[in-house]
Design a protein around this motif. Sequence first.
Motif, PDB file in Angstrom:
ATOM      1  N   VAL A   1       0.821  -1.157   0.042  1.00  0.00           N
ATOM      2  CA  VAL A   1      -0.038  -0.020   0.017  1.00  0.00           C
ATOM      3  C   VAL A   1       0.983   1.221   0.009  1.00  0.00           C
ATOM      4  N   ILE A   2       0.537   2.156  -1.010  1.00  0.00           N
ATOM      5  CA  ILE A   2       1.470   3.331  -1.452  1.00  0.00           C
ATOM      6  C   ILE A   2       0.394   4.658  -1.171  1.00  0.00           C
ATOM      7  N   GLU A   3       1.107   5.410  -0.488  1.00  0.00           N
ATOM      8  CA  GLU A   3       0.534   6.741  -0.276  1.00  0.00           C
ATOM      9  C   GLU A   3       1.464   7.808  -0.928  1.00  0.00           C
ATOM     10  N   THR A   4       0.927   8.463  -1.904  1.00  0.00           N
ATOM     11  CA  THR A   4       1.919   9.398  -2.638  1.00  0.00           C
ATOM     12  C   THR A   4       1.104  10.735  -3.133  1.00  0.00           C
ATOM     13  N   THR A   5       1.695  11.767  -3.416  1.00  0.00           N
ATOM     14  CA  THR A   5       1.052  13.016  -4.127  1.00  0.00           C
ATOM     15  C   THR A   5       1.611  13.215  -5.608  1.00  0.00           C
ATOM     16  N   ALA A   6       0.697  13.712  -6.393  1.00  0.00           N
ATOM     17  CA  ALA A   6       1.367  14.112  -7.541  1.00  0.00           C
ATOM     18  C   ALA A   6       0.453  15.407  -8.149  1.00  0.00           C
TER      19      ALA A   6
ATOM     20  N   ASN B   1      -4.645  -1.070  -8.011  1.00  0.00           N
ATOM     21  CA  ASN B   1      -5.885  -0.153  -7.758  1.00  0.00           C
ATOM     22  C   ASN B   1      -5.714   0.923  -6.988  1.00  0.00           C
ATOM     23  N   PHE B   2      -6.549   2.253  -7.472  1.00  0.00           N
ATOM     24  CA  PHE B   2      -6.249   3.392  -6.642  1.00  0.00           C
ATOM     25  C   PHE B   2      -7.337   3.117  -5.585  1.00  0.00           C
ATOM     26  N   VAL B   3      -6.810   3.459  -4.464  1.00  0.00           N
ATOM     27  CA  VAL B   3      -7.680   2.918  -2.982  1.00  0.00           C
ATOM     28  C   VAL B   3      -8.462   4.516  -2.996  1.00  0.00           C
ATOM     29  N   HIS B   4      -7.662   5.578  -2.954  1.00  0.00           N
ATOM     30  CA  HIS B   4      -8.522   6.880  -2.929  1.00  0.00           C
ATOM     31  C   HIS B   4      -7.653   7.932  -3.732  1.00  0.00           C
ATOM     32  N   SER B   5      -8.558   8.965  -3.998  1.00  0.00           N
ATOM     33  CA  SER B   5      -7.538  10.168  -4.630  1.00  0.00           C
ATOM     34  C   SER B   5      -8.347  11.510  -4.197  1.00  0.00           C
ATOM     35  N   ASP B   6      -7.687  12.402  -3.492  1.00  0.00           N
ATOM     36  CA  ASP B   6      -8.084  13.395  -2.737  1.00  0.00           C
ATOM     37  C   ASP B   6      -7.461  14.624  -3.589  1.00  0.00           C
ATOM     38  N   PHE B   7      -8.316  15.658  -3.961  1.00  0.00           N
ATOM     39  CA  PHE B   7      -7.774  16.754  -4.577  1.00  0.00           C
ATOM     40  C   PHE B   7      -7.590  17.899  -3.877  1.00  0.00           C
ATOM     41  N   SER B   8      -6.749  18.885  -4.079  1.00  0.00           N
ATOM     42  CA  SER B   8      -6.761  19.993  -3.202  1.00  0.00           C
ATOM     43  C   SER B   8      -7.932  20.844  -3.789  1.00  0.00           C
ATOM     44  N   PRO B   9      -8.034  21.936  -2.998  1.00  0.00           N
ATOM     45  CA  PRO B   9      -9.216  22.953  -3.335  1.00  0.00           C
ATOM     46  C   PRO B   9      -8.876  23.623  -4.692  1.00  0.00           C
ATOM     47  N   ASP B  10      -9.683  24.030  -5.345  1.00  0.00           N
ATOM     48  CA  ASP B  10      -9.669  24.457  -6.822  1.00  0.00           C
ATOM     49  C   ASP B  10      -8.921  25.941  -6.184  1.00  0.00           C
TER      50      ASP B  10
ATOM     51  N   ALA C   1       6.190   2.880  -8.510  1.00  0.00           N
ATOM     52  CA  ALA C   1       5.010   2.917  -8.517  1.00  0.00           C
ATOM     53  C   ALA C   1       4.740   4.447  -8.399  1.00  0.00           C
ATOM     54  N   GLN C   2       5.655   5.127  -7.566  1.00  0.00           N
ATOM     55  CA  GLN C   2       5.159   6.600  -7.337  1.00  0.00           C
ATOM     56  C   GLN C   2       5.700   7.320  -8.572  1.00  0.00           C
TER      57      GLN C   2
END
Length: 181
Positions: free
Chosen positions: A69-74, A161-170, A115-116
Amino acid sequence: YFRINFLIILALTIGVGLWQGFYIVNPGYTALHLRLGQITSSHTVSGCYYKIPFIDEIIYINNRICKSVIETTALSKDLQFVSIGVAINYKINNAIKLYENVGVDFEHVIIDPFAQESIKAVVAKYTAEDLIQYRHDAKDKVYLELKERLNKLDIELIDFNFVHSDFSPDRSEERRVGKEC
C-alpha cells in the motif's frame, strides 16, 4: 568429575549444534541457503533442511501474492495537488535473481519508487476533472507502465488499484473567496 562434566558439555554442544542446524521451508516461500554470504542453494519445496550452525544463513522470500500500500502526491495537468493511495498486488518469480540484484528490502527499493514515479507521470497528463472522469483509463496506464518495469526484475504485477484520490481545493475558488472577504 572432570570427565563427566566434559562429556555433558560436549553432549550439550553437539545437541545445540544439531538443533540450530535444522530449518523449515513453509509452502509459498523460497529459502536461500547462504554460506558465508554466498548463495549455495535454494529450496522452494516445503520441508525440513539442514544448515551448518553459525556459518550458514537462511533468507526467506515470499513467493505468494503480496500486497503493498502506497500513499503519494502528484500534480495534475491543471496544477492541482492530488493525494493518491494505491494498493499493489505482486508476486516474486525469481527469488535468487531478485536477492542478488536488490536484497530483501525490494519493496522499498524497487516497488514503491517505481509505483510513485509511474503514478506521477500518468497523473500529470490529466486535469483534475479528467482524472475523476477517466480514473479507470489512468489506472490502466499506470498498471501497464509499472508492469513493464517490474517484469524486468522478475516481479510479476498481479493487480493495481487506486484506493483513494483526494484533490486540493480549486485555486480559482480560493481566489474568489479571498476577493469576497
